[in-house]
Scaffold this motif. Structure first.
Motif, PDB file in Angstrom:
ATOM      1  N   GLN A  26      24.807  59.101 -24.865  1.00  0.00           N
ATOM      2  CA  GLN A  26      25.951  59.434 -24.021  1.00  0.00           C
ATOM      3  C   GLN A  26      27.132  58.568 -24.422  1.00  0.00           C
ATOM      4  N   THR A  27      28.196  59.191 -24.938  1.00  0.00           N
ATOM      5  CA  THR A  27      29.325  58.433 -25.459  1.00  0.00           C
ATOM      6  C   THR A  27      30.365  58.114 -24.395  1.00  0.00           C
ATOM      7  N   SER A  28      30.339  58.804 -23.248  1.00  0.00           N
ATOM      8  CA  SER A  28      31.372  58.587 -22.232  1.00  0.00           C
ATOM      9  C   SER A  28      30.987  57.490 -21.252  1.00  0.00           C
ATOM     10  N   ALA A  29      29.827  56.844 -21.449  1.00  0.00           N
ATOM     11  CA  ALA A  29      29.389  55.785 -20.554  1.00  0.00           C
ATOM     12  C   ALA A  29      29.023  54.561 -21.381  1.00  0.00           C
ATOM     13  N   GLU A  72      15.662  61.086 -12.010  1.00  0.00           N
ATOM     14  CA  GLU A  72      15.756  61.220 -13.461  1.00  0.00           C
ATOM     15  C   GLU A  72      16.392  60.011 -14.131  1.00  0.00           C
ATOM     16  N   THR A  73      17.054  59.142 -13.360  1.00  0.00           N
ATOM     17  CA  THR A  73      17.606  57.918 -13.959  1.00  0.00           C
ATOM     18  C   THR A  73      16.510  56.963 -14.416  1.00  0.00           C
ATOM     19  N   LYS A  74      15.264  57.228 -14.019  1.00  0.00           N
ATOM     20  CA  LYS A  74      14.141  56.382 -14.444  1.00  0.00           C
ATOM     21  C   LYS A  74      13.662  56.738 -15.846  1.00  0.00           C
ATOM     22  N   PHE A  75      14.219  57.813 -16.405  1.00  0.00           N
ATOM     23  CA  PHE A  75      13.724  58.323 -17.675  1.00  0.00           C
ATOM     24  C   PHE A  75      14.868  58.528 -18.663  1.00  0.00           C
ATOM     25  N   GLY A  76      14.475  58.673 -19.932  1.00  0.00           N
ATOM     26  CA  GLY A  76      15.435  59.002 -20.979  1.00  0.00           C
ATOM     27  C   GLY A  76      15.442  60.502 -21.219  1.00  0.00           C
ATOM     28  N   GLU A  77      15.795  60.878 -22.447  1.00  0.00           N
ATOM     29  CA  GLU A  77      15.861  62.285 -22.837  1.00  0.00           C
ATOM     30  C   GLU A  77      16.768  63.100 -21.921  1.00  0.00           C
ATOM     31  N   ILE A  78      17.983  62.676 -21.825  1.00  0.00           N
ATOM     32  CA  ILE A  78      18.947  63.436 -21.024  1.00  0.00           C
ATOM     33  C   ILE A  78      20.342  63.222 -21.576  1.00  0.00           C
ATOM     34  N   ASP A  79      21.113  64.278 -21.595  1.00  0.00           N
ATOM     35  CA  ASP A  79      22.520  64.217 -21.966  1.00  0.00           C
ATOM     36  C   ASP A  79      23.340  64.755 -20.803  1.00  0.00           C
ATOM     37  N   VAL A  80      24.516  64.207 -20.620  1.00  0.00           N
ATOM     38  CA  VAL A  80      25.403  64.630 -19.542  1.00  0.00           C
ATOM     39  C   VAL A  80      26.765  64.974 -20.137  1.00  0.00           C
ATOM     40  N   LYS A  81      27.288  66.116 -19.751  1.00  0.00           N
ATOM     41  CA  LYS A  81      28.597  66.544 -20.216  1.00  0.00           C
ATOM     42  C   LYS A  81      29.515  66.803 -19.020  1.00  0.00           C
ATOM     43  N   TYR A  82      30.803  66.641 -19.250  1.00  0.00           N
ATOM     44  CA  TYR A  82      31.814  66.849 -18.211  1.00  0.00           C
ATOM     45  C   TYR A  82      32.828  67.874 -18.708  1.00  0.00           C
ATOM     46  N   PHE A  83      33.132  68.825 -17.830  1.00  0.00           N
ATOM     47  CA  PHE A  83      34.122  69.851 -18.131  1.00  0.00           C
ATOM     48  C   PHE A  83      35.206  69.763 -17.050  1.00  0.00           C
ATOM     49  N   PRO A  84      36.255  68.969 -17.292  1.00  0.00           N
ATOM     50  CA  PRO A  84      37.234  68.686 -16.233  1.00  0.00           C
ATOM     51  C   PRO A  84      38.189  69.832 -15.926  1.00  0.00           C
ATOM     52  N   GLU A  89      39.994  76.297  -9.625  1.00  0.00           N
ATOM     53  CA  GLU A  89      39.908  75.237 -10.621  1.00  0.00           C
ATOM     54  C   GLU A  89      38.812  74.260 -10.230  1.00  0.00           C
ATOM     55  N   CYS A  90      37.966  73.937 -11.185  1.00  0.00           N
ATOM     56  CA  CYS A  90      36.802  73.092 -10.922  1.00  0.00           C
ATOM     57  C   CYS A  90      36.642  72.038 -12.003  1.00  0.00           C
ATOM     58  N   GLU A  91      35.899  71.012 -11.676  1.00  0.00           N
ATOM     59  CA  GLU A  91      35.338  70.123 -12.677  1.00  0.00           C
ATOM     60  C   GLU A  91      33.828  70.334 -12.619  1.00  0.00           C
ATOM     61  N   VAL A  92      33.209  70.426 -13.784  1.00  0.00           N
ATOM     62  CA  VAL A  92      31.787  70.733 -13.867  1.00  0.00           C
ATOM     63  C   VAL A  92      31.049  69.576 -14.524  1.00  0.00           C
ATOM     64  N   ILE A  93      29.928  69.213 -13.938  1.00  0.00           N
ATOM     65  CA  ILE A  93      29.021  68.229 -14.519  1.00  0.00           C
ATOM     66  C   ILE A  93      27.756  68.961 -14.931  1.00  0.00           C
ATOM     67  N   GLU A  94      27.329  68.731 -16.173  1.00  0.00           N
ATOM     68  CA  GLU A  94      26.115  69.377 -16.673  1.00  0.00           C
ATOM     69  C   GLU A  94      25.133  68.320 -17.166  1.00  0.00           C
ATOM     70  N   VAL A 140      26.819  71.347 -11.760  1.00  0.00           N
ATOM     71  CA  VAL A 140      27.467  71.211 -10.458  1.00  0.00           C
ATOM     72  C   VAL A 140      28.948  71.542 -10.631  1.00  0.00           C
ATOM     73  N   PHE A 141      29.429  72.529  -9.881  1.00  0.00           N
ATOM     74  CA  PHE A 141      30.838  72.930  -9.909  1.00  0.00           C
ATOM     75  C   PHE A 141      31.537  72.315  -8.692  1.00  0.00           C
ATOM     76  N   ILE A 142      32.497  71.449  -8.931  1.00  0.00           N
ATOM     77  CA  ILE A 142      33.224  70.786  -7.852  1.00  0.00           C
ATOM     78  C   ILE A 142      34.640  71.344  -7.803  1.00  0.00           C
TER      79      ILE A 142
END
Length: 258
Positions: free
Chosen positions: A24-27, A160-172, A180-185, A202-204
């Motif tokens: 994850q490059t954004s964190a 799921e924070t107890k484990f690896g193998e996960i990627d998170v993307k943001y669509f602002p 208009e939404c911001e989406v977390i995947e 999640v669509f916010i």
């Protein structure tokens, strides 16, 4: 959408985050990719919903039930305290009504069909978690609503924070229709016993902070196949703090046909 082409034999446990590099490059390098997502949802959604006492909306639910995708559209009235829900269905279930008021009717829901053979039975009390009430639902009526939905996602991500193998993307700059939404995947490349879903979105809504759509996809059963939609929940035409009272959750209300 990226789809994993290599699947582990069986369904092994997910590794600890320390067992693989954090991609994850954004964190920050030492921070789990889900932690910023959890913080964002709490800051935007939980804060916004804490100001909501009740609302009316159109609720669209799509769930994979016994291998078939079932779509249901309903008008919803929801009051947070005491937790109260009224549903009026449209489409193929036109005329079906459901009423639930915590602490009343022995904590059973009241339901009746609008047409067909079952409508002859009139209003029937049902256990919200019983087989009949759950036959077309992933979750009981006691778990319905934007607040319950987003809390469920937060619970899932916290585990799921107890484990690896996960990627998170943001669509602002996403859109849901004209909203208009911001989406977390969140994305798990491999099926593991600890992961319920391959992809969660999640669509916010930007203007309100409300979680107006949640999407969950299962793991593909074949390499290079699209992930199957497991469940999707969408809220439109949301009107908050409209002053819902006991009469709006009373089976004797003349608007209803209980």
């Amino acid at each position: 959408m990226l789809v994993n082409s290599l699947f582990a034999q069986g369904v092994p446990e997910a590794p600890n985050p320390g067992q693989r590099p954090n991609t994850q490059t954004s964190a920050p390098a030492q921070e789990h990719p889900l932690l910023p997502a959890i913080a964002l949802v709490k800051d935007r959604c939980i804060t916004a919903l804490s100001k909501v006492q009740d609302y009316e909306a159109t609720f669209t639910k799509r769930e994979l039930i016994q291998g078939k995708l079932l779509t249901q559209v309903m008008f919803i009235r929801l009051r947070e305290q005491p937790f109260s829900v009224y549903l009026r269905y449209g489409g193929e279930q036109e005329g079906r009504e459901i009423l639930y008021l915590h602490g009343q009717n022995n904590n059973q829901l009241l339901a009746h069909e609008g047409s067909g053979f079952l409508s002859a039975f009139g209003t029937v009390p049902l256990d919200p978690k019983g087989d009949q009430a759950m036959s077309e639902n992933h979750y009981p009526v006691t778990h319905i609503g934007m607040r319950n939905l987003v809390n469920q996602i937060l619970d899932q991500w916290e585990i799921e924070t107890k484990f690896g193998e996960i990627d998170v993307k943001y669509f602002p700059n996403a859109k849901l229709g004209e909203r208009e939404c911001e989406v977390i995947e969140s994305f798990h490349p491999h099926p593991r016993r600890d992961f319920r879903f391959h992809v969660t979105r999640v669509f916010i809504e930007k203007s309100t902070g409300f979680p107006i759509r949640i999407e969950n996809y299962g793991f593909p059963t074949q390499a290079n196949a699209a992930p199957p939609l497991s469940e999707e929940y969408t809220y439109t035409n949301v009107k908050v703090n409209v002053g819902l009272q006991d009469k709006h959750f009373d089976r004797g209300n003349k608007e209803y046909k209980f």
